[in-house]
Motif scaffolding. Structure first.
Motif, PDB file in Angstrom:
ATOM      1  N   GLY A  27      16.150  -0.131  -9.315  1.00 10.71           N
ATOM      2  CA  GLY A  27      16.743   0.249  -8.039  1.00 10.71           C
ATOM      3  C   GLY A  27      16.277   1.584  -7.493  1.00 10.71           C
ATOM      4  O   GLY A  27      16.241   1.782  -6.282  1.00 10.71           O
ATOM      5  N   ILE A  28      15.891   2.528  -8.382  1.00  6.00           N
ATOM      6  CA  ILE A  28      15.541   3.871  -7.936  1.00  6.00           C
ATOM      7  C   ILE A  28      14.038   4.128  -8.030  1.00  6.00           C
ATOM      8  O   ILE A  28      13.412   4.578  -7.057  1.00  6.00           O
ATOM      9  CB  ILE A  28      16.306   4.938  -8.741  1.00  6.00           C
ATOM     10  N   LEU A  29      13.443   3.846  -9.189  1.00  7.91           N
ATOM     11  CA  LEU A  29      11.998   4.069  -9.315  1.00  7.91           C
ATOM     12  C   LEU A  29      11.210   3.212  -8.338  1.00  7.91           C
ATOM     13  O   LEU A  29      10.107   3.575  -7.926  1.00  7.91           O
ATOM     14  CB  LEU A  29      11.533   3.781 -10.751  1.00  7.91           C
ATOM     15  N   SER A  30      11.782   2.077  -7.956  1.00  8.78           N
ATOM     16  CA  SER A  30      11.100   1.214  -6.991  1.00  8.78           C
ATOM     17  C   SER A  30      10.888   1.912  -5.656  1.00  8.78           C
ATOM     18  O   SER A  30       9.995   1.549  -4.885  1.00  8.78           O
ATOM     19  CB  SER A  30      11.909  -0.073  -6.790  1.00  8.78           C
ATOM     20  N   ILE A  31      11.704   2.933  -5.368  1.00 14.32           N
ATOM     21  CA  ILE A  31      11.525   3.676  -4.126  1.00 14.32           C
ATOM     22  C   ILE A  31      10.168   4.373  -4.133  1.00 14.32           C
ATOM     23  O   ILE A  31       9.410   4.317  -3.156  1.00 14.32           O
ATOM     24  CB  ILE A  31      12.659   4.708  -3.939  1.00 14.32           C
ATOM     25  N   TYR A  32       9.840   5.033  -5.247  1.00 17.86           N
ATOM     26  CA  TYR A  32       8.553   5.730  -5.330  1.00 17.86           C
ATOM     27  C   TYR A  32       7.397   4.738  -5.377  1.00 17.86           C
ATOM     28  O   TYR A  32       6.358   4.955  -4.767  1.00 17.86           O
ATOM     29  CB  TYR A  32       8.529   6.635  -6.559  1.00 17.86           C
ATOM     30  N   TRP A  33       7.584   3.643  -6.120  1.00 18.00           N
ATOM     31  CA  TRP A  33       6.539   2.603  -6.153  1.00 18.00           C
ATOM     32  C   TRP A  33       6.289   2.068  -4.734  1.00 18.00           C
ATOM     33  O   TRP A  33       5.159   1.834  -4.336  1.00 18.00           O
ATOM     34  CB  TRP A  33       6.956   1.474  -7.092  1.00 18.00           C
ATOM     35  N   GLY A  34       7.380   1.881  -3.995  1.00 18.41           N
ATOM     36  CA  GLY A  34       7.252   1.355  -2.639  1.00 18.41           C
ATOM     37  C   GLY A  34       6.527   2.304  -1.706  1.00 18.41           C
ATOM     38  O   GLY A  34       5.794   1.877  -0.802  1.00 18.41           O
ATOM     39  N   ALA A  35       6.698   3.620  -1.940  1.00 19.16           N
ATOM     40  CA  ALA A  35       6.024   4.606  -1.099  1.00 19.16           C
ATOM     41  C   ALA A  35       4.520   4.632  -1.341  1.00 19.16           C
ATOM     42  O   ALA A  35       3.761   5.121  -0.504  1.00 19.16           O
ATOM     43  CB  ALA A  35       6.613   5.989  -1.350  1.00 19.16           C
ATOM     44  N   ASN A  36       4.071   4.122  -2.481  1.00 21.97           N
ATOM     45  CA  ASN A  36       2.644   4.124  -2.817  1.00 21.97           C
ATOM     46  C   ASN A  36       2.048   2.724  -2.876  1.00 21.97           C
ATOM     47  O   ASN A  36       0.902   2.558  -3.283  1.00 21.97           O
ATOM     48  CB  ASN A  36       2.429   4.807  -4.177  1.00 21.97           C
ATOM     49  N   TRP A  37       2.809   1.725  -2.451  1.00 23.69           N
ATOM     50  CA  TRP A  37       2.384   0.339  -2.618  1.00 23.69           C
ATOM     51  C   TRP A  37       1.431  -0.099  -1.503  1.00 23.69           C
ATOM     52  O   TRP A  37       0.259  -0.347  -1.730  1.00 23.69           O
ATOM     53  CB  TRP A  37       3.616  -0.563  -2.678  1.00 23.69           C
ATOM     54  N   ARG A  38       1.913  -0.144  -0.277  1.00 23.68           N
ATOM     55  CA  ARG A  38       1.121  -0.683   0.823  1.00 23.68           C
ATOM     56  C   ARG A  38       0.998   0.326   1.966  1.00 23.68           C
ATOM     57  O   ARG A  38       1.059  -0.026   3.134  1.00 23.68           O
ATOM     58  CB  ARG A  38       1.767  -1.983   1.321  1.00 23.68           C
ATOM     59  N   PHE A  39       0.821   1.584   1.583  1.00 21.99           N
ATOM     60  CA  PHE A  39       0.751   2.608   2.628  1.00 21.99           C
ATOM     61  C   PHE A  39      -0.481   2.429   3.510  1.00 21.99           C
ATOM     62  O   PHE A  39      -0.488   2.851   4.667  1.00 21.99           O
ATOM     63  CB  PHE A  39       0.742   4.007   1.994  1.00 21.99           C
ATOM     64  N   LEU A  40      -1.533   1.786   2.989  1.00 25.22           N
ATOM     65  CA  LEU A  40      -2.749   1.598   3.789  1.00 25.22           C
ATOM     66  C   LEU A  40      -2.479   0.748   5.027  1.00 25.22           C
ATOM     67  O   LEU A  40      -3.142   0.912   6.055  1.00 25.22           O
ATOM     68  CB  LEU A  40      -3.848   0.963   2.940  1.00 25.22           C
ATOM     69  N   THR A  41      -1.516  -0.164   4.925  1.00 25.75           N
ATOM     70  CA  THR A  41      -1.215  -1.014   6.079  1.00 25.75           C
ATOM     71  C   THR A  41      -0.447  -0.270   7.165  1.00 25.75           C
ATOM     72  O   THR A  41      -0.181  -0.831   8.225  1.00 25.75           O
ATOM     73  CB  THR A  41      -0.404  -2.242   5.638  1.00 25.75           C
ATOM     74  N   GLY A  42      -0.106   0.983   6.898  1.00 26.40           N
ATOM     75  CA  GLY A  42       0.607   1.778   7.896  1.00 26.40           C
ATOM     76  C   GLY A  42      -0.277   2.818   8.565  1.00 26.40           C
ATOM     77  O   GLY A  42       0.212   3.606   9.386  1.00 26.40           O
ATOM     78  N   ILE A  43      -1.586   2.800   8.251  1.00 28.69           N
ATOM     79  CA  ILE A  43      -2.482   3.805   8.824  1.00 28.69           C
ATOM     80  C   ILE A  43      -2.555   3.678  10.341  1.00 28.69           C
ATOM     81  O   ILE A  43      -2.774   4.665  11.055  1.00 28.69           O
ATOM     82  CB  ILE A  43      -3.884   3.694   8.187  1.00 28.69           C
ATOM     83  N   HIS A  44      -2.343   2.458  10.869  1.00 27.06           N
ATOM     84  CA  HIS A  44      -2.416   2.267  12.317  1.00 27.06           C
ATOM     85  C   HIS A  44      -1.335   3.043  13.057  1.00 27.06           C
ATOM     86  O   HIS A  44      -1.417   3.222  14.279  1.00 27.06           O
ATOM     87  CB  HIS A  44      -2.298   0.772  12.655  1.00 27.06           C
ATOM     88  N   LYS A  45      -0.333   3.541  12.330  1.00 29.27           N
ATOM     89  CA  LYS A  45       0.705   4.352  12.970  1.00 29.27           C
ATOM     90  C   LYS A  45       0.227   5.790  13.218  1.00 29.27           C
ATOM     91  O   LYS A  45       0.931   6.559  13.861  1.00 29.27           O
ATOM     92  CB  LYS A  45       1.964   4.366  12.100  1.00 29.27           C
ATOM     93  N   MET A  46      -0.933   6.119  12.689  1.00 20.02           N
ATOM     94  CA  MET A  46      -1.530   7.433  12.949  1.00 20.02           C
ATOM     95  C   MET A  46      -2.404   7.319  14.191  1.00 20.02           C
ATOM     96  O   MET A  46      -3.232   6.412  14.302  1.00 20.02           O
ATOM     97  CB  MET A  46      -2.363   7.886  11.745  1.00 20.02           C
ATOM     98  N   ASN A  47      -2.235   8.230  15.123  1.00 16.14           N
ATOM     99  CA  ASN A  47      -2.977   8.157  16.382  1.00 16.14           C
ATOM    100  C   ASN A  47      -4.177   9.085  16.386  1.00 16.14           C
ATOM    101  O   ASN A  47      -4.163  10.158  15.767  1.00 16.14           O
ATOM    102  CB  ASN A  47      -2.062   8.482  17.566  1.00 16.14           C
ATOM    103  N   GLY A  48      -5.230   8.657  17.080  1.00 16.46           N
ATOM    104  CA  GLY A  48      -6.425   9.475  17.240  1.00 16.46           C
ATOM    105  C   GLY A  48      -6.876   9.459  18.691  1.00 16.46           C
ATOM    106  O   GLY A  48      -6.720   8.449  19.389  1.00 16.46           O
ATOM    107  N   TRP A  49      -7.414  10.570  19.149  1.00 16.39           N
ATOM    108  CA  TRP A  49      -7.848  10.691  20.534  1.00 16.39           C
ATOM    109  C   TRP A  49      -9.372  10.685  20.624  1.00 16.39           C
ATOM    110  O   TRP A  49     -10.055  11.222  19.755  1.00 16.39           O
ATOM    111  CB  TRP A  49      -7.358  12.001  21.147  1.00 16.39           C
ATOM    112  N   ILE A  50      -9.871  10.105  21.722  1.00 15.63           N
ATOM    113  CA  ILE A  50     -11.276  10.233  22.095  1.00 15.63           C
ATOM    114  C   ILE A  50     -11.291  10.852  23.491  1.00 15.63           C
ATOM    115  O   ILE A  50     -10.787  10.248  24.445  1.00 15.63           O
ATOM    116  CB  ILE A  50     -11.993   8.867  22.115  1.00 15.63           C
TER     117      ILE A  50
END
Length: 461
Positions: A62-85
C-alpha cells in the motif's frame, strides 16, 4: 491380624513419594517445553509476529507502491512538459528547424513542442531565456533573427570566411530538475536540431542548383555545414554536493527528526515520568517548546555541515543565503518532526514506524522527477515538505525560479497543523490515562476493603 496403616502414615508416604514441582526459574526453559507458561508465551510471541508481518506486508503493497508508481511509467507523461519554438528568422532556416521539431512531437513520450510568435518577446532572445528561468516552459528553441539573410548573403558572395553558422539557440534549466534534463529534456532538444542540421544542406542544394559546384571550391562550409546550433544551460546543476542537500539529505533530515522525537518520547514517558506528573497544560507547553529548541540547534548543525563542504549559499541572496537555508532547515525539521510528535502520542512506540514509512515514501516520491509528468494522483506533492524544501534549496543554490516565500508558507502550514494536533492528541491520551488511573484506584480500594473485612472476621472468630 495385620493392622491397617493410620491416616497419618498414608499422608506421610504420599508426601514422600510425590516429586517436587519444578521451579519456574528464568533463563532455564526450552522453546517447545511442555509447560503452560511457556506455551502461553509462545502463543503471544507468534501472534505479535504474525500481526507485524501482516502490517509490513500491507505497508509494502500500500505504501511502497507509491514510490514504485512514481518511477513506473513516467516516460508516458513527458508530453505534459511544454517546449517553445520561437522563429525570429522567418526564412527557410527557421522553417526547417521548426519542421524538425514538429516531426518530433505528439507522442506521450515526447515534449509537447509548439510555435510561439516572436512578437511576444520584444527584447528578443533575452526575454525567451528569462521566461525559461521563470518556468513558463521547460525548454525553448530560438532561430536567430536574420539567419537566412546572412546565409544568402554569404552564398551570393561565394565567400564563407566570415559566415557564422550558429543560427539557433536552445534554452533549458538543468537545476529545475537535473534528472529530467539528463534523461529527456536535453536529448529531445538535441535530436530535432541534429535532424535540421542534416536536412538543411539538402534544402539549400535544391535552392542553389548548378551553382553548388563553385561553392564546393570557394566556400565548402556553406555547402556541408550551413547551419549549426548552441544549447544554453541557463542554470546548470553545477554543485555536486547539492544532491546531498536537495534529495538524499531530505531523507536524512526526516530520520534525524524522527530520532529527536523518539528521544523526546523516551525521556518524557519512559524514563523521567513527566508524562504522568505534569498538568495537561504544562505538559503540552513542554511538548511544543522543547522540540522547537532542539530542532533550532539541529538545523544549525545541519546547515553548518554544508558550509564545511563549501556549498555556496550566496549566489541568489548574498550573505543572507546561509541564514535563509538555516531557517528553511529549521522549518523543515519542525514540519517533519512535529508531525511525528503528534502521531507518536496516538500510535505509541509500537506502531510509530508504520507512520514513518509512509511519511518518507509520500515525500520522496515527488522530488526525483517533475510532478508534472507523474500521474495525476501525485499532485499532492505540491503540498509536501520535501518538495517545497527542494524548490527553495534550488533557488538558493542555483538561482532558479524564486518561490521561497510560498515554500516557507507550506512548511509553516504543516507546523501549524502539528501545533494544533499535538494538544488534541495529548488531551485524548490524558483522558484515557486519568480514567485508567481512577479505575486502578477503585480496584485498590476494593481490595483494601476486602482485606479489612477479612481481618475483622478473623478477629471476631
Amino acid at each position: 491380624m495385620q493392622q491397617a496403616p493410620s491416616q497419618t502414615q498414608v499422608d506421610e508416604r504420599t508426601v514422600y513419594d510425590e516429586k517436587p514441582a519444578p521451579r519456574d526459574e528464568p533463563f532455564s526453559h526450552h522453546i517447545f517445553e511442555d509447560d503452560p507458561k511457556s506455551k502461553a508465551s509462545l502463543r503471544i510471541y507468534f501472534k505479535i509476529l504474525f500481526m507485524i508481518t501482516v502490517l509490513i506486508t500491507l505497508t509494502i503493497w500500500g505504501i511502497l507502491s507509491i514510490y514504485w508508481g512514481a518511477n513506473w511509467r513516467f516516460l508516458t507523461g513527458i508530453h505534459k512538459m511544454n517546449g517553445w519554438i520561437v522563429d525570429f528568422d522567418g526564412g527557410p532556416i527557421g522553417a526547417t528547424i521548426t519542421q524538425a521539431f514538429m516531426n518530433n512531437t505528439g507522442s506521450k513520450e515526447q515534449i509537447d513542442w509548439y510555435t510561439v510568435p516572436a512578437s511576444m518577446f520584444p527584447n528578443g532572445e533575452a526575454d525567451v531565456a528569462d521566461a525559461i528561468v521563470n518556468e513558463r516552459a521547460w525548454a525553448a528553441v530560438t532561430i536567430h533573427s536574420g539567419a537566412s539573410d546572412r546565409l544568402n548573403a554569404a552564398l551570393s558572395a561565394r565567400n564563407g570566411s566570415g559566415y557564422d553558422n550558429q543560427v539557433a539557440s536552445a534554452y533549458a534549466v538543468e537545476a529545475r530538475n537535473e534528472n529530467s534534463y539528463v534523461f529527456f529534456v536535453q536529448p529531445q532538444i538535441q535530436t530535432p536540431l541534429e535532424q535540421a542540421v542534416v536536412a538543411y544542406p539538402q534544402v539549400q542544394a535544391q535552392r542553389v542548383g548548378s551553382g553548388i559546384g563553385d561553392l564546393l571550391t570557394t566556400a565548402p562550409n556553406l555547402v556541408f555545414a550551413p547551419v549549426n546550433y548552441t544549447i544554453v544551460n541557463l542554470r546548470p546543476f553545477d554543485i555536486q554536493v547539492g544532491t546531498a542537500i536537495d534529495f538524499v539529505g531530505l531523507i536524512y533530515m526526516l530520520i534525524l527528526s524522527f530520532i529527536a522525537a523518539l528521544g523526546n518520547f523516551n525521556a518524557r514517558v519512559l524514563i523521567s515520568g513527566l508524562e504522568r506528573r505534569l498538568k495537561l497544560t504544562r505538559l503540552i507547553m513542554l511538548r511544543i517548546v522543547v522540540p522547537v529548541i532542539i530542532y533550532f540547534w539541529l538545523s544549525l548543525a545541519y546547515a553548518l555541515l554544508s558550509i564545511y563542504f563549501h556549498v555556496p549559499f550566496d549566489r541568489r541572496f548574498g550573505h543572507a543565503g546561509f541564514v535563509i537555508f538555516w531557517m528553511l532547515s529549521w522549518c523543515a525539521m519542525l514540519s517533519l518532526g512535529l508531525a511525528i510528535e503528534a502521531m507518536i502520542t496516538i500510535l505509541t512506540l509500537r506502531f510509530i514506524p508504520f507512520f514513518l514509512v509512509p511519511w518518507i515514501i509520500t515525500n520522496v516520491s515527488v522530488v526525483f522527477f517533475p510532478i508534472e509528468i507523474l500521474p495525476t494522483i501525485f499532485r499532492y506533492g505540491y503540498a509536501m515538505p520535501f518538495y517545497n524544501v527542494s524548490r527553495a534549496v534550488r533557488t538558493i543554490l542555483f538561482r532558479t525560479r524564486d518561490q521561497v516565500g510560498l515554500n516557507f508558507g507550506v512548511l509553516i502550514a504543516w507546523i501549524v497543523v502539528s501545533l494544533v494536533s499535538i494538544p488534541l492528541a495529548q488531551a485524548y491520551v490524558r483522558r484515557k490515562q486519568v480514567a485508567e488511573w481512577r479505575a486502578s484506584q477503585h480496584t485498590r480500594e476494593d481490595a483494601h476493603l476486602g482485606d479489612s473485612e477479612a481481618s475483622i472476621t478473623t478477629t471476631q472468630g
